[in-house]
Scaffold this motif. Structure first.
Motif, PDB file in Angstrom:
ATOM      1  N   ARG A   1      34.409  -3.344 -46.375  1.00 10.81           N
ATOM      2  CA  ARG A   1      34.730  -1.925 -46.229  1.00 10.81           C
ATOM      3  C   ARG A   1      33.465  -1.073 -46.169  1.00 10.81           C
ATOM      4  NH1 ARG A   1      40.018  -2.086 -50.210  1.00 10.81           N
ATOM      5  NH2 ARG A   1      41.495  -2.420 -48.542  1.00 10.81           N
ATOM      6  N   ILE A   2      32.477  -1.424 -46.984  1.00 12.08           N
ATOM      7  CA  ILE A   2      31.205  -0.694 -46.977  1.00 12.08           C
ATOM      8  C   ILE A   2      30.506  -0.892 -45.626  1.00 12.08           C
ATOM      9  CG2 ILE A   2      28.910  -0.530 -48.036  1.00 12.08           C
ATOM     10  CD1 ILE A   2      30.874   0.316 -50.037  1.00 12.08           C
ATOM     11  N   LYS A   3      30.528  -2.154 -45.173  1.00 16.59           N
ATOM     12  CA  LYS A   3      29.875  -2.461 -43.905  1.00 16.59           C
ATOM     13  C   LYS A   3      30.511  -1.630 -42.791  1.00 16.59           C
ATOM     14  CE  LYS A   3      29.965  -6.739 -42.277  1.00 16.59           C
ATOM     15  NZ  LYS A   3      29.846  -8.215 -42.308  1.00 16.59           N
ATOM     16  N   TYR A   4      31.817  -1.529 -42.878  1.00 12.98           N
ATOM     17  CA  TYR A   4      32.533  -0.753 -41.880  1.00 12.98           C
ATOM     18  C   TYR A   4      32.063   0.700 -41.900  1.00 12.98           C
ATOM     19  CZ  TYR A   4      36.205   0.877 -38.929  1.00 12.98           C
ATOM     20  OH  TYR A   4      36.874   1.424 -37.872  1.00 12.98           O
ATOM     21  N   PHE A   5      31.927   1.243 -43.104  1.00 14.20           N
ATOM     22  CA  PHE A   5      31.471   2.625 -43.222  1.00 14.20           C
ATOM     23  C   PHE A   5      30.059   2.768 -42.647  1.00 14.20           C
ATOM     24  CE2 PHE A   5      28.823   5.596 -45.621  1.00 14.20           C
ATOM     25  CZ  PHE A   5      29.435   6.783 -45.281  1.00 14.20           C
ATOM     26  N   LEU A   6      29.187   1.817 -42.982  1.00 21.41           N
ATOM     27  CA  LEU A   6      27.810   1.908 -42.503  1.00 21.41           C
ATOM     28  C   LEU A   6      27.750   1.805 -40.986  1.00 21.41           C
ATOM     29  CD1 LEU A   6      25.931  -0.290 -45.128  1.00 21.41           C
ATOM     30  CD2 LEU A   6      25.981   2.204 -44.968  1.00 21.41           C
ATOM     31  N   ARG A   7      28.576   0.914 -40.429  1.00 24.00           N
ATOM     32  CA  ARG A   7      28.530   0.668 -38.991  1.00 24.00           C
ATOM     33  C   ARG A   7      29.179   1.805 -38.206  1.00 24.00           C
ATOM     34  NH1 ARG A   7      31.266  -4.587 -38.179  1.00 24.00           N
ATOM     35  NH2 ARG A   7      33.050  -3.228 -37.874  1.00 24.00           N
ATOM     36  N   GLU A   8      30.318   2.278 -38.707  1.00 21.50           N
ATOM     37  CA  GLU A   8      31.071   3.283 -37.965  1.00 21.50           C
ATOM     38  C   GLU A   8      30.698   4.696 -38.385  1.00 21.50           C
ATOM     39  OE1 GLU A   8      33.375   2.367 -35.525  1.00 21.50           O
ATOM     40  OE2 GLU A   8      32.599   0.350 -35.937  1.00 21.50           O
ATOM     41  N   GLY A   9      30.350   4.846 -39.657  1.00 17.74           N
ATOM     42  CA  GLY A   9      30.136   6.187 -40.175  1.00 17.74           C
ATOM     43  C   GLY A   9      28.738   6.717 -39.927  1.00 17.74           C
ATOM     44  N   VAL A  10      27.761   5.967 -40.382  1.00 20.45           N
ATOM     45  CA  VAL A  10      26.385   6.473 -40.367  1.00 20.45           C
ATOM     46  C   VAL A  10      25.885   6.859 -38.969  1.00 20.45           C
ATOM     47  CG1 VAL A  10      23.998   5.939 -40.971  1.00 20.45           C
ATOM     48  CG2 VAL A  10      25.850   5.328 -42.533  1.00 20.45           C
ATOM     49  N   PRO A  11      26.081   6.010 -37.964  1.00 20.31           N
ATOM     50  CA  PRO A  11      25.595   6.409 -36.637  1.00 20.31           C
ATOM     51  C   PRO A  11      26.186   7.732 -36.169  1.00 20.31           C
ATOM     52  CG  PRO A  11      26.250   4.113 -36.634  1.00 20.31           C
ATOM     53  CD  PRO A  11      26.677   4.674 -37.952  1.00 20.31           C
ATOM     54  N   TYR A  12      27.452   7.985 -36.531  1.00 21.50           N
ATOM     55  CA  TYR A  12      28.067   9.242 -36.116  1.00 21.50           C
ATOM     56  C   TYR A  12      27.426  10.451 -36.785  1.00 21.50           C
ATOM     57  CZ  TYR A  12      31.818   7.156 -33.416  1.00 21.50           C
ATOM     58  OH  TYR A  12      32.524   6.506 -32.461  1.00 21.50           O
ATOM     59  N   VAL A  13      27.021  10.267 -38.039  1.00 21.69           N
ATOM     60  CA  VAL A  13      26.373  11.374 -38.727  1.00 21.69           C
ATOM     61  C   VAL A  13      25.052  11.688 -38.034  1.00 21.69           C
ATOM     62  CG1 VAL A  13      25.469  12.235 -40.900  1.00 21.69           C
ATOM     63  CG2 VAL A  13      27.376  10.655 -40.901  1.00 21.69           C
ATOM     64  N   LEU A  14      24.297  10.638 -37.787  1.00 19.49           N
ATOM     65  CA  LEU A  14      22.999  10.843 -37.142  1.00 19.49           C
ATOM     66  C   LEU A  14      23.198  11.476 -35.766  1.00 19.49           C
ATOM     67  CD1 LEU A  14      21.224   7.513 -38.126  1.00 19.49           C
ATOM     68  CD2 LEU A  14      21.027   9.755 -39.179  1.00 19.49           C
ATOM     69  N   LEU A  15      24.148  10.926 -35.032  1.00 21.41           N
ATOM     70  CA  LEU A  15      24.436  11.461 -33.707  1.00 21.41           C
ATOM     71  C   LEU A  15      24.907  12.903 -33.810  1.00 21.41           C
ATOM     72  CD1 LEU A  15      24.659  10.562 -30.703  1.00 21.41           C
ATOM     73  CD2 LEU A  15      27.101  10.217 -31.127  1.00 21.41           C
ATOM     74  N   GLY A  16      25.764  13.166 -34.796  1.00 16.66           N
ATOM     75  CA  GLY A  16      26.297  14.509 -34.985  1.00 16.66           C
ATOM     76  C   GLY A  16      25.191  15.521 -35.244  1.00 16.66           C
ATOM     77  N   VAL A  17      24.296  15.166 -36.155  1.00 16.46           N
ATOM     78  CA  VAL A  17      23.195  16.065 -36.485  1.00 16.46           C
ATOM     79  C   VAL A  17      22.309  16.264 -35.251  1.00 16.46           C
ATOM     80  CG1 VAL A  17      21.125  16.337 -37.899  1.00 16.46           C
ATOM     81  CG2 VAL A  17      23.214  15.460 -38.919  1.00 16.46           C
ATOM     82  N   PHE A  18      22.062  15.182 -34.560  1.00 19.36           N
ATOM     83  CA  PHE A  18      21.215  15.228 -33.373  1.00 19.36           C
ATOM     84  C   PHE A  18      21.819  16.157 -32.304  1.00 19.36           C
ATOM     85  CE2 PHE A  18      20.191  13.530 -29.147  1.00 19.36           C
ATOM     86  CZ  PHE A  18      18.798  13.671 -29.168  1.00 19.36           C
ATOM     87  N   ILE A  19      23.092  15.929 -32.000  1.00 19.13           N
ATOM     88  CA  ILE A  19      23.744  16.746 -30.974  1.00 19.13           C
ATOM     89  C   ILE A  19      23.802  18.204 -31.403  1.00 19.13           C
ATOM     90  CG2 ILE A  19      25.939  17.179 -29.775  1.00 19.13           C
ATOM     91  CD1 ILE A  19      26.382  14.189 -29.692  1.00 19.13           C
ATOM     92  N   ALA A  20      24.114  18.413 -32.692  1.00 17.49           N
ATOM     93  CA  ALA A  20      24.182  19.784 -33.190  1.00 17.49           C
ATOM     94  C   ALA A  20      22.851  20.494 -32.960  1.00 17.49           C
ATOM     95  CB  ALA A  20      24.518  19.788 -34.671  1.00 17.49           C
ATOM     96  N   ASN A  21      21.777  19.800 -33.312  1.00 19.26           N
ATOM     97  CA  ASN A  21      20.458  20.409 -33.154  1.00 19.26           C
ATOM     98  C   ASN A  21      20.136  20.705 -31.697  1.00 19.26           C
ATOM     99  OD1 ASN A  21      20.106  20.359 -35.861  1.00 19.26           O
ATOM    100  ND2 ASN A  21      18.738  18.587 -35.897  1.00 19.26           N
TER     101      ASN A  21
ATOM    102  N   MET B   1      19.038  20.061 -42.152  1.00 20.16           N
ATOM    103  CA  MET B   1      19.758  19.704 -40.932  1.00 20.16           C
ATOM    104  C   MET B   1      18.969  18.901 -39.902  1.00 20.16           C
ATOM    105  SD  MET B   1      22.820  20.313 -41.298  1.00 20.16           S
ATOM    106  CE  MET B   1      23.395  19.915 -39.659  1.00 20.16           C
ATOM    107  N   GLY B   2      17.964  18.157 -40.341  1.00 15.50           N
ATOM    108  CA  GLY B   2      17.285  17.276 -39.397  1.00 15.50           C
ATOM    109  C   GLY B   2      17.916  15.897 -39.416  1.00 15.50           C
ATOM    110  N   VAL B   3      17.711  15.156 -38.323  1.00 17.87           N
ATOM    111  CA  VAL B   3      18.257  13.806 -38.261  1.00 17.87           C
ATOM    112  C   VAL B   3      17.692  12.955 -39.394  1.00 17.87           C
ATOM    113  CG1 VAL B   3      18.347  11.686 -36.876  1.00 17.87           C
ATOM    114  CG2 VAL B   3      18.664  13.905 -35.776  1.00 17.87           C
TER     115      VAL B   3
END
Lengths: 565, 78
Positions: free
Chosen positions: A437-457, A273-275
């Motif tokens: 479509r992949i670019k969209y996932f990378l741009r919209e998806g990945v930052p949210y995961v990182l942010l999500g993990v960060f905020i959760a922690n 569960m680390g960033v």
């Protein structure tokens, strides 16, 4: 200079687009569903010109939101290239005459020229040019034939002086066709016969089940292959570096956030569960491979022309949910990521249909990330666990759709769509779409995961999660039968649902609890990105309505599962 | 004998004789090739009053049952 590519659906606009433009395609576009527009650039006489791939439209009197976009775009272009299906000139000329009426500089790309020749259609290009008063260039977009000439004659695009009144148009077109086109009799090609077989119910329904099964297997095969042979080995290479960072940081706040907890002294990518550990692993090694393989398969089905057939076969079922068959396309897209799925609801004609389709997508269609979560959580208990989750979501889809259809005022228009002939996809255009479509996932998806993990922690460390968990515990513990700790995962699910998997895994929940958590997590609220799109597409009021349905639905279904299982 | 497109038998070619319904509807289906005088062939009819599929000018068009009931056709000899 701004060049618009316009034309009926299925005439090969996107292929012409990818021929004209380089690789740097800017915009968001979800074809099948070309609902927004795609922008790219090309060189024209040493200058950069903007090329816009406008959603397909039959007339300039729009009936769906996607077509509205097309008509609005018309004001923004300097030149229009109308892409015309040479095998179906008559029908395409209607749009030509309407475009001429709008007094825009026009040039026609008479595409699918080879196919027209092949099936015995002869068109006198010179005469057509003279009659219409605009340049006409025969093209074969898939091979690139005629594209150079199209570009070289682009500066000659002009405003035609041709005039016809509204009620004369079809008559005029008829006369024109009689002068420029001759058709020799032909037999149906094998592909056409296959095309017919896949819409006749007796053969089409079994075929659709086979196609869906194969699509699923191929998606899984490619996705698993990528994970096993590419992404996991990559992360193994990364592990020593991560361990170095862990040692450098030493125990403390920063370590908790960046690396997370070491499991038996090692980094465990799904549980730490680390960033820099789970935060990177979940989007890249668990979700991206499936996003890639899913959209590859779907884009193929889209470009070869299968999806409209599926829409026809399923139309009946969809009508019970207040939708029509075409709504299956946004739903399928939603399986990749809910965001393009909800955007694609624009192909539907009424606001009511768009509301139902968007709400059903957000609530019952698990995206790839969500699927990874569910499989990660419940998969280890074998197929029954997964079965319960998906059957539950399917039942909710049916019941909720039926309820919405009954409760919402208004009626559902009937399906009305062209079924294109089967074509072998042009890989260049397909890969470009896949990349977007992949670019969209990378741009919209990945930052949210990182942010999500960060905020959760951070929230964990500050004790906020415990606090919210205590407040929400009557619902979470009492009604849903989950433990207090799951509150954190449910809260983080707001940001990004796939993060929640790592948070639920170490809690030691029972299979029943994991099933309930999976269902609730899928249903109760979309991720932030989807939420933003819902807001944009539906407006505040309908978005609130939709969100209300989700929360109430999730609690209700979760409680029921708690009682039944 | 005039029948609606809904009633036409599969694979039988027929000529469109008249189209009921509003102006907007007529225009919309005209854009996809369904106009008076056109020859259509019904390709498929989905069960339980699902949509029907017709071929017109070499392209296939799916339309709802209700729409097909507004289109009157007459069978022609092949």
């Amino acid at each position: 200079m701004r060049i618009l590519l316009m034309g009926n659906p299925n005439v090969g606009k996107s292929v012409i687009f990818s021929r004209l433009t380089g690789t740097d395609v800017i915009a968001s576009n979800y074809p099948g569903t070309t609902v927004e527009f795609t922008k790219g650039t090309m060189k024209l006489n040493g200058e950069r010109a903007e090329v816009i791939d406008v959603p397909g439209t039959y007339t300039l009197e729009p009936v769906s939101k996607a077509e509205e976009v097309a008509v609005e775009m018309l004001h923004e272009g300097d030149v229009v290239i109308q892409v015309v299906d040479a095998t179906n000139l008559e029908r395409n000329l209607y749009l030509t005459l309407q475009l001429i009426e709008k007094k825009v500089p026009l040039i026609m790309a008479l595409n699918l020229w080879d196919e027209a020749k092949h099936i015995g259609i002869k068109i006198d290009v010179k005469k057509l040019e003279k009659l219409l008063g605009v340049p006409v260039v025969p093209t074969v977009a898939v091979t690139g034939e005629g594209i150079k000439e199209l570009v070289s004659r682009l500066p000659h695009a002009r405003i035609s002086v041709y005039r016809s009144t509204d009620h004369e148009k079809w008559g005029d077109i008829g006369k024109m066709i009689a002068q420029v086109q001759s058709v020799t009799h032909r037999h149906h090609t094998p592909l056409e016969k296959l095309g017919d077989l896949s819409i006749k119910p007796v053969t089409g329904i079994p075929l659709s089940i086979l196609v869906m099964y194969l699509a699923f297997q191929i998606t899984r095969f490619i996705g698993e292959g990528l994970i096993g042979y590419v992404f996991e080995p990559l992360f193994e290479l990364y592990t020593p570096l991560a361990m170095k960072i862990s040692q450098l940081l030493g125990p403390g706040f920063l370590h908790d956030i960046l690396i997370g907890t070491l499991i038996k002294g090692e980094i465990d990518y799904t549980q730490s569960m680390g960033v820099l550990t789970t935060g990177l692993f979940v989007p890249f090694a668990m979700v991206l491979p499936y996003v890639f393989s899913f959209y590859l398969t779907l884009s193929f089905l889209e470009d070869c022309g299968y999806l409209p057939r599926l829409a026809v076969l399923i139309d009946n079922v969809m009508h019970r949910l207040g939708l029509h068959g075409s709504a299956i396309i946004p739903m399928l897209l939603g399986l990749g990521c809910n965001v393009p799925g909800i955007l694609a609801t624009r192909i539907l004609e009424t606001r009511r249909q768009r509301f139902i389709a968007a709400t059903l997508t957000a609530i019952c269609i698990p995206c790839t990330a969500m699927l990874a979560v569910v499989v990660g959580l419940v998969g280890k208990y074998g197929p029954q666990g997964l079965g319960i989750v998906f059957v539950t979501l399917f039942i909710v889809w049916v019941i909720l759709g039926t309820l919405l259809d009954k409760l919402l005022k208004g009626e559902s228009p009937e399906i009305f769509l062209e079924i294109p002939p089967y074509r072998i996809p042009y890989w260049g255009a397909l890969l470009k779409k896949l990349w977007m479509r992949i670019k969209y996932f990378l741009r919209e998806g990945v930052p949210y995961v990182l942010l999500g993990v960060f905020i959760a922690n951070v929230l964990y460390t500050l004790g906020v999660i415990d606090f919210v968990g205590r407040i929400a515990s009557p619902v979470i513990v009492g009604l849903l039968g989950l433990t207090k700790e799951t509150a954190a995962a449910l809260i983080i699910g707001f940001l990004r649902k796939d993060v929640a998997v790592g948070m639920l895994l170490p809690l030691g929940l029972t299979m029943k609890q994991l099933i309930i958590a999976s269902v609730v997590l899928t249903m109760y609220f979309p991720c932030v990105a989807t939420f933003a799109v819902l807001f944009r597409e539906l407006g505040v009021k309908d978005m609130m309505k939709s969100a209300g349905i989700m929360i109430v639905g999730a609690i209700l279904v979760g409680s029921l599962l708690n009682l039944i299982l | 004998m005039e029948v609606t497109l809904d009633e036409l038998e599969i694979e039988r070619p027929a000529e469109i004789k008249r189209i009921m319904g509003g102006f907007g509807f007529q225009r919309r289906i005209a854009a996809l090739g369904l106009r008076v005088g056109k020859i259509v062939r019904k390709v498929a009819s989905e069960p339980l009053r699902g949509p029907i599929v017709v071929e017109v000018d070499g392209t296939r068009v799916a339309l709802g049952r209700g729409m097909s009931m507004k289109i009157f056709v007459e069978e022609i000899e092949e």
